[in-house]
Design an enzyme around this catalytic site. Structure first.
Site, PDB file in Angstrom:
ATOM      1  N   CYS A   1      62.739   8.907 -30.184  1.00 22.03           N
ATOM      2  CA  CYS A   1      63.466   8.380 -31.349  1.00 22.03           C
ATOM      3  C   CYS A   1      64.719   9.214 -31.604  1.00 22.03           C
ATOM      4  O   CYS A   1      64.830  10.337 -31.142  1.00 22.03           O
ATOM      5  CB  CYS A   1      62.579   8.433 -32.585  1.00 22.03           C
TER       6      CYS A   1
ATOM      7  N   ARG B   1      70.256   5.869 -26.310  1.00 22.07           N
ATOM      8  CA  ARG B   1      68.909   6.310 -25.950  1.00 22.07           C
ATOM      9  C   ARG B   1      67.907   5.160 -25.943  1.00 22.07           C
ATOM     10  O   ARG B   1      66.808   5.315 -25.428  1.00 22.07           O
ATOM     11  CB  ARG B   1      68.412   7.336 -26.990  1.00 22.07           C
TER      12      ARG B   1
ATOM     13  N   TRP C   1      61.839   4.383 -31.311  1.00 18.03           N
ATOM     14  CA  TRP C   1      61.358   3.870 -30.015  1.00 18.03           C
ATOM     15  C   TRP C   1      59.846   3.892 -30.170  1.00 18.03           C
ATOM     16  O   TRP C   1      59.228   4.950 -30.209  1.00 18.03           O
ATOM     17  CB  TRP C   1      61.850   4.784 -28.897  1.00 18.03           C
TER      18      TRP C   1
ATOM     19  N   ASN D   1      60.422  12.273 -35.051  1.00 18.94           N
ATOM     20  CA  ASN D   1      60.456  12.029 -33.610  1.00 18.94           C
ATOM     21  C   ASN D   1      59.339  12.866 -33.014  1.00 18.94           C
ATOM     22  O   ASN D   1      59.265  14.062 -33.272  1.00 18.94           O
ATOM     23  CB  ASN D   1      61.817  12.470 -33.045  1.00 18.94           C
ATOM     24  N   GLY D   2      58.457  12.234 -32.236  1.00 16.27           N
ATOM     25  CA  GLY D   2      57.352  12.978 -31.629  1.00 16.27           C
ATOM     26  C   GLY D   2      56.067  12.195 -31.761  1.00 16.27           C
ATOM     27  O   GLY D   2      56.068  11.014 -32.117  1.00 16.27           O
TER      28      GLY D   2
ATOM     29  N   GLU E   1      58.537   6.033  -2.004  1.00 20.21           N
ATOM     30  CA  GLU E   1      59.328   6.231  -3.223  1.00 20.21           C
ATOM     31  C   GLU E   1      60.582   7.067  -2.920  1.00 20.21           C
ATOM     32  O   GLU E   1      61.663   6.779  -3.438  1.00 20.21           O
ATOM     33  CB  GLU E   1      58.452   6.882  -4.305  1.00 20.21           C
TER      34      GLU E   1
ATOM     35  N   LYS F   1      64.324   5.704  -3.602  1.00 18.79           N
ATOM     36  CA  LYS F   1      65.302   6.391  -4.459  1.00 18.79           C
ATOM     37  C   LYS F   1      66.606   6.577  -3.710  1.00 18.79           C
ATOM     38  O   LYS F   1      67.678   6.344  -4.253  1.00 18.79           O
ATOM     39  CB  LYS F   1      64.786   7.776  -4.897  1.00 18.79           C
TER      40      LYS F   1
ATOM     41  N   GLU G   1      68.464   3.179  -3.199  1.00 24.72           N
ATOM     42  CA  GLU G   1      68.962   2.601  -4.458  1.00 24.72           C
ATOM     43  C   GLU G   1      70.269   3.227  -4.921  1.00 24.72           C
ATOM     44  O   GLU G   1      71.164   2.535  -5.348  1.00 24.72           O
ATOM     45  CB  GLU G   1      67.968   2.888  -5.595  1.00 24.72           C
TER      46      GLU G   1
ATOM     47  N   HIS H   1      54.136   3.821  16.694  1.00 22.28           N
ATOM     48  CA  HIS H   1      54.002   2.387  16.981  1.00 22.28           C
ATOM     49  C   HIS H   1      55.322   1.644  16.790  1.00 22.28           C
ATOM     50  O   HIS H   1      55.337   0.430  16.668  1.00 22.28           O
ATOM     51  CB  HIS H   1      52.911   1.777  16.097  1.00 22.28           C
TER      52      HIS H   1
ATOM     53  N   LYS I   1      67.998  -2.770 -14.566  1.00 20.15           N
ATOM     54  CA  LYS I   1      66.891  -1.931 -15.031  1.00 20.15           C
ATOM     55  C   LYS I   1      65.625  -2.755 -15.186  1.00 20.15           C
ATOM     56  O   LYS I   1      64.525  -2.289 -14.925  1.00 20.15           O
ATOM     57  CB  LYS I   1      67.275  -1.268 -16.361  1.00 20.15           C
TER      58      LYS I   1
HETATM   59  C1  AGP Z   1      63.039   1.754  -9.343  1.00 14.22           C
HETATM   60  O1  AGP Z   1      63.891   2.823  -9.295  1.00 14.22           O
HETATM   61  C2  AGP Z   1      63.664   0.452  -9.678  1.00 14.22           C
HETATM   62  N1  AGP Z   1      64.382   0.522 -10.895  1.00 14.22           N
HETATM   63  C3  AGP Z   1      62.744  -0.751  -9.517  1.00 14.22           C
HETATM   64  O2  AGP Z   1      62.160  -0.714  -8.257  1.00 14.22           O
HETATM   65  C4  AGP Z   1      61.646  -0.900 -10.574  1.00 14.22           C
HETATM   66  O3  AGP Z   1      60.652   0.067 -10.377  1.00 14.22           O
HETATM   67  C5  AGP Z   1      61.041  -2.315 -10.471  1.00 14.22           C
HETATM   68  O4  AGP Z   1      62.030  -3.267 -10.723  1.00 14.22           O
HETATM   69  C6  AGP Z   1      59.876  -2.511 -11.424  1.00 14.22           C
HETATM   70  O5  AGP Z   1      60.266  -2.347 -12.738  1.00 14.22           O
HETATM   71  P1  AGP Z   1      59.201  -2.178 -13.884  1.00 14.22           P
HETATM   72  O6  AGP Z   1      58.483  -0.883 -13.642  1.00 14.22           O
HETATM   73  O7  AGP Z   1      59.992  -2.185 -15.142  1.00 14.22           O
HETATM   74  O8  AGP Z   1      58.259  -3.333 -13.781  1.00 14.22           O
END
Ligand code: AGP
Length: 609
Positions: free
Chosen positions: A2, A27, A74, A98-99, A482, A486, A489, A505, A604
């Site tokens: 928050c 934020r 939040w 906040n917390g 992962e 990263k 992306e 393989h 996002k």
């Molecule tokens: C990860 O860095 C990405 N932003 C993307 O793969 C994300 O994890 C995916 O779109 C799922 O999103 P969510 O966790 O909000 O469902």
């Protein structure tokens, strides 16, 4: 999480507060409110939704007071609504928080027994009542705050007003940031620098346990024992943009560094150390239900899917129930066989990912029990699931998921522990041992973040590689995925995650002296096999960047670059291994000059199929 602002001075208080809240908008929040004195009384205005709604509400009002507090919420405890928005009021006390208050449930019950009535679902409201209780018992404001805070467990940054004290406000902090801005005859509090920056560059950073009393005449600071202290202000010459990012160059880097705190917030109040067990508020997955479950389906997309893959190892390993991990966009199209004996766990940061939601709906249609792991309170996934467990990572602004991934891993570990205990697969003693291991993590993560410089040097060395291969086995394989995700992306470099044993393989054909291969080689059952995979890469002149357990650091000779993580149980290693991989992706992207926080073509929250 928050956002907090507070003001004492001679400007138009409501304007200072609204301007401050706008500077905290980046934020993320779901509701907002202010409290300002007017003609000697505290006026509270709150609205769910955007700040424009609050602005609309107060646009024709004037407030003559010189003291006020404002808040962007939040949601953590209680859905986003007008009633749950801050400030909260009880008796003479009005406050913003906040917390997270860990022991809010027993405190709420105790206060109810004393005849107190609650108007919100928040943990915050109990602090108001507690302080007001002590006022009624005859304490002065400062003493009432100090005594009340001795009763609460958890984290807080607070701004508190008292009916009848129209020239002062009290601030308190424990484990949630709070700064004081020092102007000429005016003082500010905020959870972050940006709201104060237009007025002053002189700040006092409050420490845990400290209390501040602010009035136009000056401020008084008190330490955790109640003794008055003096602190030298610090001059902050950040630009407004730097201030939003807490001095970090990007939100993503800030969020990587916030991970130890995010883990603490996520486990807070959920560990029953003595019993070696876990408590999830409001979730009744007791033995009678769990014993009917024959299998668990973990469903997610992107980074959250990688958490699901780790979850399979954790749940199967700690409670011996068969687990499948599925990609949201694939699940419903493969005609899955579900039923009342299936627990479907949908994992999502946003809770709005269309494919994950569709998979959840398919599970419900077929009668499965559904549980969401989510970071956004009252998101669609949270609302539509039978049960929900929140990650308390706070808002994540960088498009690339970082702190939310790590907190998803923590929740999956807690679920595995809870089920293992409930089903009798784990003894009390084993439960205690796991909790002991888990609570060490935030400190170990802090230590690992100190290696950012070393990771930077590696990033610089491999900056111009065209492709990367990430290898891992067992529970570390999803972390290889992962790490690769990263990197692609945010740096736009092609990267693939692969189970190390599968390399021969096919992908082995790609290896030559131009190919950096990141190998996750921490101690576990397949450690020796991963060492053999390293040899296979080296024999083809590939460049090996190895991530190993600290105690193996000095035996690891045949690699080009070496990073280590502290020795931890293999079930917890994924959480630590994630950090250097995030940092490597970040530094490579930053060195290449890409738009780290908003990489091209990505959103996002992916709300379309
Ligand atoms: C990860 O860095 C990405 N932003 C993307 O793969 C994300 O994890 C995916 O779109 C799922 O999103 P969510 O966790 O909000 O469902």
């Amino acid at each position: 999480m928050c956002g907090i602002v507070g003001y004492v001075g001679s400007r138009k208080t409501a304007e200072v507060l609204m301007d401050g809240l706008k500077r905290l908008e980046y934020r993320g929040y779901d509701s907002a409110g202010i409290a300002v004195f007017h003609q000697g009384k505290i006026e509270i205005r709150r609205r769910v939704g955007k700040l424009t709604h609050l602005e609309e509400l107060i646009k024709r009002e004037t407030f003559d007071g010189v003291v006020g507090i404002g808040h962007t919420r939040w949601a953590t405890h209680g859905r986003p609504s007008d009633e749950n928005a801050h400030p909260h009021k009880a008796g003479r006390v009005v406050l913003i928080h906040n917390g997270i208050i860990e022991n809010h449930l027993p405190l709420r019950e105790a206060l109810k027994r004393k005849g107190r009535t609650f108007t919100s679902e928040t943990d915050t409201e109990i602090i108001c009542h507690l302080i007001d209780e002590f006022l009624e018992e005859g304490c002065g404001p400062l003493e009432a705050v100090q005594t009340a805070l001795e009763k609460v467990r958890g984290s807080y940054a607070l701004g508190i007003l008292f009916e009848g004290n129209e020239k002062s406000l009290i601030a308190a902090r424990k484990e949630s940031p709070l700064v004081i801005g020092l102007g000429e005859g005016e003082y500010f509090i905020a959870s972050d620098i940006p709201p104060i920056l237009p007025y002053t560059r002189d700040f006092i950073f409050m420490e845990d346990g400290e209390l501040a009393y602010l009035s136009p005449e000056g401020i008084h600071l008190y330490d955790a024992t109640g003794h008055e202290i003096f602190k030298e202000p610090k001059r902050i010459n950040w630009s407004p943009l730097m201030a939003e990012k807490g001095g970090f160059k990007h939100f993503m880097l800030k969020e990587i560094f916030e991970q130890p705190r995010a883990v603490i917030d996520t486990i807070r109040g959920r560990l029953l150390e003595e019993k070696g067990d876990v408590l999830f508020e409001g979730i009744h997955l007791e033995a009678s239900v769990l014993k009917t479950i024959r299998r668990i389906c973990l469903i997610a997309c992107g980074t959250s899917y990688h958490a699901a893959l780790v979850g399979k190892f954790l749940i199967e390993g700690l409670c011996r129930i068969p687990v499948e991990a599925d990609i949201g966009s694939e699940f419903r199209y493969r005609n899955p066989i579900l039923g009342k004996d299936t627990l479907l766990i949908a994992i999502s940061q946003s809770g709005e990912t269309a494919d994950t939601l569709a998979a959840l709906r398919e599970g419900k249609r077929q009668g499965a029990i559904t549980l969401a792991i989510c970071n956004v309170v009252e998101s669609s996934l949270a609302r539509e699931s039978d049960h929900v467990i929140y990650t308390y990572a706070g808002p994540e602004i960088g498009v690339a998921s970082t702190k939310t991934f790590v907190t998803q891993l923590v929740i999956l570990f807690l679920i595995a522990l809870r089920m293992g205990r409930e089903l009798g697969v784990l003894s009390q003693q084993e439960g205690r041992r796991w909790i002991e291991e888990l609570v060490k993590l935030p400190h170990l993560m802090e230590e690992m973040l100190k290696s950012s410089k070393q990771v930077f040097e590696i990033a610089r060395k491999y900056l111009s590689a065209r492709d990367f291969l990430y290898l891992g086995r067992g529970i570390n394989y999803p972390i290889a995925l992962e790490g690769a995700l990263k990197l692609k992306e945010i740096s736009y470099i092609h990267a693939e995650g692969y189970p190390a044993g599968e390399m021969k393989h096919g992908p082995i054909a790609l290896i030559d002296r131009e190919m950096p291969v990141v190998v996750l080689a921490t101690r576990n059952d397949v450690y020796e096999k991963v060492l053999a995979n390293i040899e296979e890469v080296k024999a083809r002149e590939g460049k090996v960047i190895a991530l190993v357990s600290e105690s193996d650091r000095f035996h690891m000779k045949a690699v080009d670059d070496l990073l280590s993580i502290p020795d931890v149980d293999p079930f917890l290693a994924p959480i630590l291994l994630t950090i250097p991989l995030q940092l490597m992706a970040y530094h490579i992207a930053d060195l290449k000059g890409t738009d780290v926080d908003q990489p091209r073509n990505l959103a996002k929250s992916v709300t379309v199929e």
